[in-house]
Design an enzyme around this catalytic site. Structure first.
Site, PDB file in Angstrom:
ATOM      1  N   CYS A  87       0.847  -1.198   0.000  1.00 32.76           N
ATOM      2  CA  CYS A  87       0.000   0.000   0.000  1.00 32.76           C
ATOM      3  C   CYS A  87       0.884   1.250   0.000  1.00 32.76           C
ATOM      4  O   CYS A  87       1.908   1.309   0.680  1.00 32.76           O
ATOM      5  CB  CYS A  87      -0.896  -0.011   1.234  1.00 32.76           C
ATOM      6  N   CYS A 162      -6.843  -0.948   8.444  1.00 30.07           N
ATOM      7  CA  CYS A 162      -5.947   0.205   8.319  1.00 30.07           C
ATOM      8  C   CYS A 162      -5.760   0.807   9.707  1.00 30.07           C
ATOM      9  O   CYS A 162      -6.594   1.591  10.177  1.00 30.07           O
ATOM     10  CB  CYS A 162      -6.533   1.240   7.355  1.00 30.07           C
ATOM     11  N   GLN A 265      -8.413  19.196   8.819  1.00 24.67           N
ATOM     12  CA  GLN A 265      -7.198  18.461   9.173  1.00 24.67           C
ATOM     13  C   GLN A 265      -7.577  17.035   9.561  1.00 24.67           C
ATOM     14  O   GLN A 265      -8.485  16.826  10.364  1.00 24.67           O
ATOM     15  CB  GLN A 265      -6.481  19.145  10.335  1.00 24.67           C
ATOM     16  N   ASN A 299     -10.499  27.533  11.100  1.00 19.18           N
ATOM     17  CA  ASN A 299      -9.824  26.630  12.038  1.00 19.18           C
ATOM     18  C   ASN A 299      -8.965  27.391  13.047  1.00 19.18           C
ATOM     19  O   ASN A 299      -8.946  27.067  14.241  1.00 19.18           O
ATOM     20  CB  ASN A 299      -8.970  25.627  11.262  1.00 19.18           C
ATOM     21  N   GLU A 315      -9.637  34.513   2.615  1.00 27.01           N
ATOM     22  CA  GLU A 315      -9.634  33.204   1.953  1.00 27.01           C
ATOM     23  C   GLU A 315      -9.983  33.387   0.474  1.00 27.01           C
ATOM     24  O   GLU A 315     -10.764  34.264   0.120  1.00 27.01           O
ATOM     25  CB  GLU A 315     -10.652  32.287   2.650  1.00 27.01           C
ATOM     26  N   ASP A 363      -1.667  29.978   6.763  1.00 25.40           N
ATOM     27  CA  ASP A 363      -1.668  28.522   6.637  1.00 25.40           C
ATOM     28  C   ASP A 363      -1.956  28.165   5.177  1.00 25.40           C
ATOM     29  O   ASP A 363      -3.044  27.706   4.842  1.00 25.40           O
ATOM     30  CB  ASP A 363      -2.736  27.935   7.577  1.00 25.40           C
ATOM     31  N   CYS A 389       2.562  22.935   5.114  1.00 29.58           N
ATOM     32  CA  CYS A 389       2.485  21.511   4.768  1.00 29.58           C
ATOM     33  C   CYS A 389       3.536  21.149   3.724  1.00 29.58           C
ATOM     34  O   CYS A 389       3.524  20.045   3.186  1.00 29.58           O
ATOM     35  CB  CYS A 389       1.088  21.148   4.274  1.00 29.58           C
TER      36      CYS A 389
END
Length: 433
Positions: A87, A162, A265, A299, A315, A363, A389
């Protein structure tokens, strides 16, 4: 008469070499040196010796695969998942959590040229509250495959369990498989998403042909028997609510509603700690004006509004701006406003920015925030928290702040995705007085 013979295919025997691994990169590959070149070997850990063959040879580095492991690292662990190694979801279940965190922190420190001051982590197993499982009908066996993509392939690994999924979702896997495998539309299913919200469990089914009334009845019965909120997606734009109310999750004492297709998230525990630490780093005072860029549906924005005088969330996706405004109303927060803006343009000239901001949080997505760094510098905030990220774009964007007189005060590695190669981070920048 001339005769033509096909040339014999050349066969090359790959040389077996013995290497000693001295490091683990952030993707979970063992790192060794051979003939002055860096060698990356999946499946090996520091302090391990192995016989390997080179599979790819570049000017600066090479890749190899293990033929035989000659010794084991004290930090080698038995993978919990029977699908590990096939996987494509996890790359590091064979390494201790401590080693994973150290290697990711070291990679982050090298990129940022700064020491990692802390690791923000939560439970290493049963953490993932969202999963998207591919579906594929096999005509020969008349069976439905359900699972994740194989590593480096579009083929599906038929997943029976999983262990990184939250327990509620992992327990659902065989039941969802049985339900979907009984549908007449088995040949016309694209994928199924499972989401564990605070409000309950969601199932979103993507189908590429209309469902029969019998199939719809089966799905509704299944959703009721398992207590699921069921959504059907006949295409990428339409989402039909079959059962359930608007889902929501808790975030630092607040209730955030979201659409089943909205980004949230996947690691609830790390998200809570990350938001709390961001507020702590910003040192939000009751008189502060705070700007939250790439704010999504709130968030960070809404928890910030519980401490600051006023908060502006910006945004680029209109639906998320609307959701943020709705969440502010639901939580009784009147000192927060959301705006839809193109963040590639200069937002410092907007009326809501005329009084400036004391603190800024951003973010962004993986592409980073190169287009807004100069705008942030213009605002001259005292503190900036950048949540990332993608460490490569974080390092790039940080250069603009460092050149403008900011320094890195804190750097944290966010262990948002244990056992994978994903590396997330958070940085506090302070303005030099």
């Amino acid at each position: 008469m001339a005769q033509f013979y096909s040339a014999k295919r050349r066969t090359t025997t790959r040389q077996i070499i013995t290497v000693s691994v001295n490091d683990l990169d952030s993707f979970g590959q063992g790192v060794a040196r051979h003939n002055g070149k860096t060698l990356f070997i999946p499946g090996l850990l520091p302090q391990e010796n192995a016989e390997v063959t080179v599979t790819e040879d570049k000017k600066q580095y090479a890749r190899a695969k293990v033929v035989r492991r000659l010794s084991d690292s004290p930090e080698r662990e038995t993978p919990r998942c029977p699908h590990f190694g096939v996987c494509g979801g996890c790359q590091q279940q064979h390494a201790s959590v401590d080693l994973q965190q150290r290697s990711k922190s070291a990679a982050l420190a090298r990129l940022m040229k700064h020491e990692v001051s802390e690791v923000i982590a939560d439970v290493p197993w049963g953490y993932r509250r969202r999963a998207r499982l591919s579906l594929n009908y096999l005509p020969k066996t008349q069976q439905l495959q359900m699972g994740f993509r194989k590593a480096g392939s579009s083929d599906i690994v038929d997943v029976k369990q999983c262990p990184i999924l939250v327990p509620q979702l992992e327990a659902l896997l065989p039941k969802v498989r049985a339900c979907l495998g009984s549908l007449q539309a088995m040949r016309h299913l694209g994928h199924v998403e499972l989401v564990q919200a605070t409000s309950g469990t969601l199932m979103i089914l993507r189908h590429t042909a209309p469902l029969s009334s019998a199939d719809r009845e089966k799905l509704e019965c299944f959703s009721h028997s398992e207590g699921l909120d069921l959504y059907l997606a006949p295409d990428s734009e339409i989402l039909e609510t079959v059962s359930g109310e608007m889902p929501w999750y808790d975030s630092n004492g607040l209730r955030l509603t979201f659409s089943p297709r909205d980004f949230i998230q996947v690691n609830a525990g790390v998200n809570q700690k990350m938001v709390a630490r961001a507020l702590e780093w910003l040192d939000v005072e009751p008189e502060d004006r705070v700007l939250d860029l790439f704010c999504g549906m709130g968030n960070f924005t809404l928890p910030l509004a519980t401490q600051a005088a006023s908060v502006v969330g910006v945004e680029g996706v209109p639906a998320l701006v609307e959701k943020g405004q709705q969440n502010a109303r639901l939580n009784g927060l009147q000192n927060v406003t959301f705006y839809h803006e193109n963040l590639e343009e200069d937002v410092t000239k907007q009326p809501w920015a005329k009084n400036g901001f004391d603190k800024v949080l951003l973010d962004p997505a993986r592409a980073g925030a190169a287009g807004v760094m100069q705008q942030i510098i213009k605002l001259e905030p005292i503190r900036i928290v950048y949540v990332s990220c993608n460490p490569a774009t974080l390092a790039r964007d940080s250069e603009a702040l460092l050149k403008a007189g900011y320094t890195i005060a804190r750097l944290a590695m966010l262990d948002m995705f244990p056992h994978t190669g994903h590396l997330e981070s958070m940085v506090l920048f302070s303005r030099v007085k």
